[in-house]
Enzyme design. Structure first.
Site, PDB file in Angstrom:
ATOM      1  CG  ASP A   7      87.417  63.646  59.137  1.00  0.00           C
ATOM      2  OD1 ASP A   7      88.033  63.739  58.054  1.00  0.00           O
ATOM      3  OD2 ASP A   7      86.226  63.998  59.259  1.00  0.00           O
ATOM      4  CD  GLU A   9      83.073  66.877  58.401  1.00  0.00           C
ATOM      5  OE1 GLU A   9      82.995  67.638  57.403  1.00  0.00           O
ATOM      6  OE2 GLU A   9      83.182  65.646  58.314  1.00  0.00           O
ATOM      7  CG  HIS A  57      79.792  70.029  58.043  1.00  0.00           C
ATOM      8  ND1 HIS A  57      78.916  70.971  58.521  1.00  0.00           N
ATOM      9  CD2 HIS A  57      80.851  70.712  57.532  1.00  0.00           C
ATOM     10  CE1 HIS A  57      79.413  72.181  58.320  1.00  0.00           C
ATOM     11  NE2 HIS A  57      80.588  72.055  57.704  1.00  0.00           N
ATOM     12  CG  HIS A 154      80.807  63.964  55.173  1.00  0.00           C
ATOM     13  ND1 HIS A 154      82.116  63.736  54.773  1.00  0.00           N
ATOM     14  CD2 HIS A 154      80.046  63.756  54.079  1.00  0.00           C
ATOM     15  CE1 HIS A 154      82.132  63.416  53.492  1.00  0.00           C
ATOM     16  NE2 HIS A 154      80.889  63.427  53.044  1.00  0.00           N
ATOM     17  CG  ASP A 159      83.746  60.881  57.958  1.00  0.00           C
ATOM     18  OD1 ASP A 159      82.821  60.042  57.956  1.00  0.00           O
ATOM     19  OD2 ASP A 159      83.745  61.899  57.259  1.00  0.00           O
TER      20      ASP A 159
END
Length: 235
Positions: A7, A9, A57, A154, A159
């Site tokens: 994942d 950001e 985030h 997040h 995640d």
């Protein structure tokens, strides 16, 4: 088979508008089981971080400035080495995560990743058409604990861990990774399911009371009324 759930950001949604990666998280699976090996790094985007992204985030330009940029070997090469030839798994990975990574790799003079990709967003939409398919919605469907995400927001590694659990459920739930658990000495008894899925409790039934009632009525009224099914239901 080795797989890597990952994942990102970022500073925004589109790499072709100059947005950059600010965090990468990844979790290793082998034969459908979480191994405990992870990859995580923050990334200096060498640009501002819009307020809207920070709200998602929590990573500010001031915080990120002390970390290496993507083209640093500690970031790009370390991530590529962790991935190696594994199959990739990402949520909206086909439209977002993999193109973002490949844009960063190309921008740093490196080769794009050509690994096979499983997109859990597309998997969920095929399996549950018309139902919400966000990571939060899928965690709720599979009764996966998201309290840490609700508290801290997040995070790429968190995640990735949640998505690994979702992927296991999408591809067979408690059966996933059975051979791996046995190979590691597990006999499939108490605690085996927890090792394979990471959940502490059973998944709640997805059937509604109306669906259960309709099924019972069908058995009673449509399948040989007065026959063995009815006698079984009356016991």
């Amino acid at each position: 088979m080795r797989q890597v759930v990952f994942d990102l950001e970022t500073t925004g949604f589109r790499y072709d508008e100059g947005h950059r990666i600010v965090e990468i998280g990844a979790v290793e699976l082998v034969r459908g089981a979480v191994t405990g090996k992870t990859f995580h790094t923050y990334v200096n985007p060498l640009r501002d971080v819009p307020e809207g992204a920070v709200k998602v985030h929590g990573l500010t330009e001031k915080f990120l400035k002390d970390f290496p940029p993507f083209d640093d070997a500690r970031t790009a090469d370390a991530f590529v080495d962790f991935v190696a030839d594994a199959e990739l798994i990402a949520h909206n990975g086909e439209a977002f995560d993999l193109p973002f990574v490949n844009a960063e790799l190309e921008g740093s003079g490196r080769r794009r990743l050509s690994n096979r990709l499983e997109d859990t967003l597309l998997m969920a939409r095929r399996k549950y058409p018309g139902s919400p398919a966000s990571l939060d919605a899928l965690c709720q469907r599979f009764n996966i604990d998201t309290r840490e995400r609700a508290r801290d927001g997040h995070g790429a590694l968190l995640d990735s861990r949640l998505l690994a659990e979702v992927y296991i459920e999408l591809t067979g739930g408690a059966q996933a990774g059975l051979d791996f658990a046995v190979a590691e000495g597990g006999a499939g008894g108490d605690g085996g399911g927890e090792r394979r899925t990471g959940r502490k409790r059973k998944v709640a039934s997805l059937l509604t009371e109306a669906e259960i009632a309709a099924h019972e009525a069908f058995i009673k009224n449509e399948i040989a009324p007065g026959g063995p099914w009815e006698r079984l239901l009356s016991r």
